[in-house]
Design a protein around this motif. Structure first.
Motif, PDB file in Angstrom:
ATOM      1  N   VAL A   1       7.166  -9.982  -9.473  1.00  0.00           N
ATOM      2  CA  VAL A   1       5.894 -10.472  -8.955  1.00  0.00           C
ATOM      3  C   VAL A   1       5.094  -9.245  -8.516  1.00  0.00           C
ATOM      4  O   VAL A   1       5.647  -8.317  -7.929  1.00  0.00           O
ATOM      5  N   GLU A   2       3.808  -9.253  -8.798  1.00  0.00           N
ATOM      6  CA  GLU A   2       2.966  -8.109  -8.462  1.00  0.00           C
ATOM      7  C   GLU A   2       2.241  -8.325  -7.141  1.00  0.00           C
ATOM      8  O   GLU A   2       1.715  -9.396  -6.874  1.00  0.00           O
ATOM      9  N   PHE A   3       2.231  -7.264  -6.325  1.00  0.00           N
ATOM     10  CA  PHE A   3       1.541  -7.241  -5.034  1.00  0.00           C
ATOM     11  C   PHE A   3       0.665  -5.998  -5.001  1.00  0.00           C
ATOM     12  O   PHE A   3       1.189  -4.895  -4.930  1.00  0.00           O
ATOM     13  N   GLY A   4      -0.640  -6.165  -5.076  1.00  0.00           N
ATOM     14  CA  GLY A   4      -1.545  -5.019  -4.981  1.00  0.00           C
ATOM     15  C   GLY A   4      -1.237  -3.927  -5.979  1.00  0.00           C
ATOM     16  O   GLY A   4      -1.298  -2.749  -5.640  1.00  0.00           O
ATOM     17  N   GLY A   5      -0.885  -4.296  -7.189  1.00  0.00           N
ATOM     18  CA  GLY A   5      -0.591  -3.312  -8.222  1.00  0.00           C
ATOM     19  C   GLY A   5       0.854  -2.832  -8.245  1.00  0.00           C
ATOM     20  O   GLY A   5       1.222  -2.005  -9.074  1.00  0.00           O
ATOM     21  N   VAL A   6       1.680  -3.336  -7.339  1.00  0.00           N
ATOM     22  CA  VAL A   6       3.094  -2.953  -7.279  1.00  0.00           C
ATOM     23  C   VAL A   6       3.945  -4.120  -7.749  1.00  0.00           C
ATOM     24  O   VAL A   6       3.872  -5.210  -7.176  1.00  0.00           O
ATOM     25  N   GLY A   7       4.732  -3.902  -8.783  1.00  0.00           N
ATOM     26  CA  GLY A   7       5.659  -4.925  -9.235  1.00  0.00           C
ATOM     27  C   GLY A   7       6.890  -4.932  -8.341  1.00  0.00           C
ATOM     28  O   GLY A   7       7.524  -3.903  -8.148  1.00  0.00           O
ATOM     29  N   LEU A   8       7.212  -6.086  -7.750  1.00  0.00           N
ATOM     30  CA  LEU A   8       8.409  -6.239  -6.917  1.00  0.00           C
ATOM     31  C   LEU A   8       9.439  -7.001  -7.735  1.00  0.00           C
ATOM     32  O   LEU A   8       9.202  -8.136  -8.157  1.00  0.00           O
ATOM     33  N   VAL A   9      10.595  -6.377  -7.967  1.00  0.00           N
ATOM     34  CA  VAL A   9      11.643  -6.933  -8.808  1.00  0.00           C
ATOM     35  C   VAL A   9      12.803  -7.400  -7.941  1.00  0.00           C
ATOM     36  O   VAL A   9      13.254  -6.669  -7.056  1.00  0.00           O
TER      37      VAL A   9
ATOM     38  N   ALA B   1       0.830  -1.208   0.000  1.00  0.00           N
ATOM     39  CA  ALA B   1       0.000   0.000   0.000  1.00  0.00           C
ATOM     40  C   ALA B   1       0.864   1.258   0.000  1.00  0.00           C
ATOM     41  O   ALA B   1       0.589   2.216  -0.735  1.00  0.00           O
ATOM     42  N   LYS B   2       1.928   1.285   0.814  1.00  0.00           N
ATOM     43  CA  LYS B   2       2.806   2.455   0.860  1.00  0.00           C
ATOM     44  C   LYS B   2       3.542   2.623  -0.461  1.00  0.00           C
ATOM     45  O   LYS B   2       3.647   3.732  -0.989  1.00  0.00           O
ATOM     46  N   ALA B   3       4.050   1.524  -1.017  1.00  0.00           N
ATOM     47  CA  ALA B   3       4.747   1.598  -2.306  1.00  0.00           C
ATOM     48  C   ALA B   3       3.795   2.077  -3.393  1.00  0.00           C
ATOM     49  O   ALA B   3       4.170   2.911  -4.226  1.00  0.00           O
ATOM     50  N   ALA B   4       2.560   1.580  -3.398  1.00  0.00           N
ATOM     51  CA  ALA B   4       1.577   2.009  -4.392  1.00  0.00           C
ATOM     52  C   ALA B   4       1.296   3.505  -4.273  1.00  0.00           C
ATOM     53  O   ALA B   4       1.197   4.213  -5.286  1.00  0.00           O
ATOM     54  N   SER B   5       1.219   3.994  -3.058  1.00  0.00           N
ATOM     55  CA  SER B   5       0.992   5.423  -2.815  1.00  0.00           C
ATOM     56  C   SER B   5       2.160   6.257  -3.353  1.00  0.00           C
ATOM     57  O   SER B   5       1.963   7.287  -4.002  1.00  0.00           O
ATOM     58  N   LEU B   6       3.375   5.810  -3.075  1.00  0.00           N
ATOM     59  CA  LEU B   6       4.563   6.517  -3.557  1.00  0.00           C
ATOM     60  C   LEU B   6       4.656   6.475  -5.083  1.00  0.00           C
ATOM     61  O   LEU B   6       5.011   7.471  -5.722  1.00  0.00           O
ATOM     62  N   LEU B   7       4.323   5.326  -5.659  1.00  0.00           N
ATOM     63  CA  LEU B   7       4.348   5.195  -7.113  1.00  0.00           C
ATOM     64  C   LEU B   7       3.311   6.107  -7.767  1.00  0.00           C
ATOM     65  O   LEU B   7       3.571   6.699  -8.813  1.00  0.00           O
ATOM     66  N   GLU B   8       2.149   6.224  -7.145  1.00  0.00           N
ATOM     67  CA  GLU B   8       1.104   7.102  -7.670  1.00  0.00           C
ATOM     68  C   GLU B   8       1.593   8.552  -7.687  1.00  0.00           C
ATOM     69  O   GLU B   8       1.350   9.291  -8.638  1.00  0.00           O
ATOM     70  N   GLN B   9       2.312   8.962  -6.649  1.00  0.00           N
ATOM     71  CA  GLN B   9       2.867  10.310  -6.585  1.00  0.00           C
ATOM     72  C   GLN B   9       3.885  10.547  -7.698  1.00  0.00           C
ATOM     73  O   GLN B   9       4.007  11.652  -8.213  1.00  0.00           O
TER      74      GLN B   9
END
Length: 115
Positions: free
Chosen positions: A64-72, A19-27
């Motif tokens: 791998v994707e987690f809640g819309g965030v790709g983790l590499v 959730a935090k990563a998705a928020s930062l990515l959205e910004q």
């Protein structure tokens, strides 16, 4: 600690971290960015983690994707990170991402590096 989502490359990202990563990515506003974790030589214990947003994928990367965030995770880091979990905490005691890695045999006093 948040509920953990498991990944096929062996690294997990908790719901709070996703959730935090998705928020930062959205910004950032760049749909090509993914969260990358890697292990590199350095620090007082020999190895350090790098966690950052990256839009580049390299040969051998596992995504791998987690809640819309790709983790590499790059090919060289997978053995060091297999079974690791990335969490995010926002409390009085602690703020930020943390990595719980069962492969780390020891760490330095500052907690920035491991072996």
């Amino acid at each position: 600690m948040s509920e953990t989502i498991t990944a096929s490359h062996g690294v997990t990202l908790t719901e709070a971290a996703a959730a935090k990563a998705a928020s930062l990515l959205e910004q950032e506003g760049n749909d090509d960015l993914k969260l990358r974790i890697e292990v590199q030589p350095g620090g007082c214990s020999g190895l350090i983690y790098r966690l950052y947003f990256d839009e580049n994928l390299h040969e051998g990367d596992a995504v791998v994707e987690f809640g819309g965030v790709g983790l590499v995770v790059d090919q060289m880091s997978v053995p060091y990170l297999d079974g690791a979990s990335i969490d995010f905490e926002d409390s009085i005691q602690k703020y930020g991402f943390s990595i719980d890695n069962p492969n780390a045999q020891g760490s330095c006093a500052c907690g920035d590096s491991f072996n």
